[in-house]
Write a protein that holds these residues in place. Structure first.
Motif, PDB file in Angstrom:
ATOM      1  N   MET A  34       0.610  -1.138  -0.079  1.00 38.07           N
ATOM      2  CA  MET A  34       0.190  -0.016   0.038  1.00 38.07           C
ATOM      3  C   MET A  34       0.937   1.389  -0.006  1.00 38.07           C
ATOM      4  O   MET A  34       1.824   1.346   0.731  1.00 38.07           O
ATOM      5  N   ALA A  35       0.309   2.199  -0.735  1.00 41.33           N
ATOM      6  CA  ALA A  35       1.086   3.595  -0.690  1.00 41.33           C
ATOM      7  C   ALA A  35       0.412   4.658   0.192  1.00 41.33           C
ATOM      8  O   ALA A  35       1.143   5.027   0.998  1.00 41.33           O
ATOM      9  N   CYS A  36      -0.893   4.725  -0.497  1.00 42.14           N
ATOM     10  CA  CYS A  36      -1.634   5.979   0.579  1.00 42.14           C
ATOM     11  C   CYS A  36      -2.494   5.305   1.472  1.00 42.14           C
ATOM     12  O   CYS A  36      -2.265   5.732   2.598  1.00 42.14           O
ATOM     13  N   GLY A  37      -3.040   4.193   1.296  1.00 39.93           N
ATOM     14  CA  GLY A  37      -3.898   3.269   2.447  1.00 39.93           C
ATOM     15  C   GLY A  37      -5.304   3.980   2.572  1.00 39.93           C
ATOM     16  O   GLY A  37      -5.781   3.522   3.178  1.00 39.93           O
TER      17      GLY A  37
ATOM     18  N   GLY B  12      -7.511   4.965  -0.597  1.00 42.32           N
ATOM     19  CA  GLY B  12      -8.004   4.754  -1.824  1.00 42.32           C
ATOM     20  C   GLY B  12      -7.755   5.731  -2.778  1.00 42.32           C
ATOM     21  O   GLY B  12      -8.275   5.839  -3.788  1.00 42.32           O
ATOM     22  N   ALA B  13      -6.795   6.650  -2.607  1.00 39.51           N
ATOM     23  CA  ALA B  13      -6.380   7.562  -3.615  1.00 39.51           C
ATOM     24  C   ALA B  13      -5.512   7.096  -4.611  1.00 39.51           C
ATOM     25  O   ALA B  13      -5.505   7.391  -5.984  1.00 39.51           O
ATOM     26  N   CYS B  14      -4.593   5.945  -4.607  1.00 38.47           N
ATOM     27  CA  CYS B  14      -3.592   5.774  -5.419  1.00 38.47           C
ATOM     28  C   CYS B  14      -3.943   4.625  -6.357  1.00 38.47           C
ATOM     29  O   CYS B  14      -3.132   4.154  -7.390  1.00 38.47           O
ATOM     30  N   LEU B  15      -4.786   3.730  -6.223  1.00 32.73           N
ATOM     31  CA  LEU B  15      -5.116   2.449  -6.647  1.00 32.73           C
ATOM     32  C   LEU B  15      -4.271   1.397  -6.657  1.00 32.73           C
ATOM     33  O   LEU B  15      -4.120   0.520  -7.280  1.00 32.73           O
ATOM     34  N   GLY B  16      -2.984   1.686  -5.762  1.00 28.58           N
ATOM     35  CA  GLY B  16      -1.776   0.784  -6.036  1.00 28.58           C
ATOM     36  C   GLY B  16      -2.258  -0.710  -5.297  1.00 28.58           C
ATOM     37  O   GLY B  16      -1.476  -1.684  -5.482  1.00 28.58           O
ATOM     38  N   CYS B  17      -3.340  -0.843  -4.402  1.00 28.50           N
ATOM     39  CA  CYS B  17      -3.478  -1.981  -3.961  1.00 28.50           C
ATOM     40  C   CYS B  17      -4.558  -2.798  -4.436  1.00 28.50           C
ATOM     41  O   CYS B  17      -5.199  -3.623  -3.813  1.00 28.50           O
TER      42      CYS B  17
ATOM     43  N   ARG C 216     -10.063  -2.050  -4.218  1.00 25.83           N
ATOM     44  CA  ARG C 216      -9.011  -1.475  -3.379  1.00 25.83           C
ATOM     45  C   ARG C 216      -9.001  -2.281  -2.098  1.00 25.83           C
ATOM     46  O   ARG C 216     -10.159  -1.996  -1.411  1.00 25.83           O
TER      47      ARG C 216
ATOM     48  N   CYS D 103      -7.561  -1.297   0.426  1.00 28.52           N
ATOM     49  CA  CYS D 103      -7.395  -0.479   1.616  1.00 28.52           C
ATOM     50  C   CYS D 103      -8.942   0.515   1.626  1.00 28.52           C
ATOM     51  O   CYS D 103      -8.979   1.089   2.878  1.00 28.52           O
TER      52      CYS D 103
HETATM   53  S1  FES Z   1      -3.287   2.049  -1.198  1.00 26.21           S
HETATM   54 FE1  FES Z   1      -3.720   3.746  -2.161  1.00 26.21          FE
HETATM   55  S2  FES Z   1      -5.602   3.010  -3.027  1.00 26.21           S
HETATM   56 FE2  FES Z   1      -5.004   1.451  -1.754  1.00 26.21          FE
END
Ligand code: FES
Ligand SMILES: Cc1cc2nc3c(=O)[nH]c(=O)nc-3n(C[C@H](O)[C@H](O)[C@H](O)COP(=O)(O)OP(=O)(O)OC[C@H]3O[C@@H](n4cnc5c(N)ncnc54)[C@H](O)[C@@H]3O)c2cc1C
Length: 254
Positions: A219-222, A224-229, A239, A241
């Motif tokens: 996770m980058a942001c945690g 919901g903003a980065c969509l990385g998860c 997501r 997170c």
């Molecule tokens: S960690 Fe950024 S959207 Fe889930």
């Protein structure tokens, strides 16, 4: 209530060769977490690592939050050096929690190794009628067994190397457990390594029982903003997170 807060380290101690228990006191009023939710924790007051790391809360007391964590990489190594009195920035509680079991079903909790960190607080909120199947690779990998015993519920332990409890993988123990009580209706809740979750979900499907899994992703942001998860579900990508980390078993595309 703000989700970003500062917390003071009360204690940060090893619980075995590779896991620590961090107790931190929020210095502002914080929202009460639901079991299964998590926090993004600043592991050190430095720019490296820049990103906070996600951790389920293990337990909440009136004044503190406790986190059970494993040494993995740079962030957790630095986290293990946090000293009593140090202040850290934290965001949370985040994500979804474990929903209560539907009426007429008994909760069956399945923890693999560190999965107990997420399920413990849920077990504390349930009546003693729950059953906890707790598996680890070997005896020394079990965490907080004294606290688990104090839950007062039925606990079945097992180890992959047959060194403690039942011999064999927790996934086999779940299967045996469900086969031995075919008439009882359960709702399953599982947290642990991904292959374990996939196997347990398959077993739940075969026994036609519903349940929930708690997933982990980098996770980058945690929030919901980065969509990385994002993970694949039957209703598209979701997501971990935000829509998770707790998902209904039938939603996940393994
Ligand atoms: S960690 Fe950024 S959207 Fe889930
Ligand atoms: C919702 C959630 C709850 C979590 N709860 C806990 C907890 O209660 N206790 C605990 O010890 N850990 C927990 N984790 C995992 C924890 O966030 C990672 O172990 C931690 O971020 C590693 O940080 P690091 O800087 O030490 O390692 P890094 O240097 O960032 O990574 C080291 C290695 O671990 C891998 N890794 C990092 N994060 C994850 C992850 N989320 N899932 C799988 N592999 C990962 C990396 O790919 C890399 O191979 C949780 C993760 C999520 C998403």
């Amino acid at each position: 209530m703000h989700k970003l807060f500062t917390a003071r380290v009360i204690e940060n101690r090893p619980v075995n060769h590779k896991n620590y228990l961090l107790t931190a006191q929020p210095l502002a009023a914080t929202a009460a977490p639901l079991p299964g939710q998590f926090y993004m924790i600043e592991t050190a007051r430095s720019l490296d690592p820049l990103l906070k790391r996600p951790f389920s809360y293990f337990r909440r007391t009136p004044d503190t939050l406790q986190f059970l964590y494993a040494l993995k990489g740079k962030g957790t190594a630095l986290m293990s050096t946090l000293a009593t009195g140090q202040e850290i920035r934290v965001i949370g509680p985040l994500g979804t929690g474990y929903p209560p079991p539907p009426k007429g079903t008994a909760p069956l909790l399945v923890a693999g190794g560190l999965g107990i960190a997420s399920l413990f607080s849920f077990a504390e909120t349930l009546s003693k009628k729950l059953c906890l199947l707790y598996g680890a690779r070997c005896r020394s990998d079990f965490l907080m067994l004294d606290e688990v015993d104090k839950l007062g519920c039925e606990v079945v332990t097992c180890t992959d190397d047959f060194s403690f409890g039942k011999g064999g993988k927790v996934t086999d123990v779940v299967s045996d457990f469900l086969s031995s009580s075919p008439k009882k209706r359960y709702t399953l809740y599982a947290c642990g390594p991904l292959p374990m979750l996939a196997a347990v979900s398959d077993t739940a499907r075969r026994h036609k029982i519903r349940g929930f899994v708690s997933l982990e992703e980098n996770m980058a942001c945690g929030f919901g903003a980065c969509l990385g998860c994002a993970v694949r579900t039957v209703r598209g990508y979701k997501r971990v997170c935000k829509e998770g980390p707790v998902f209904p078993i039938e939603e996940i595309v393994w």
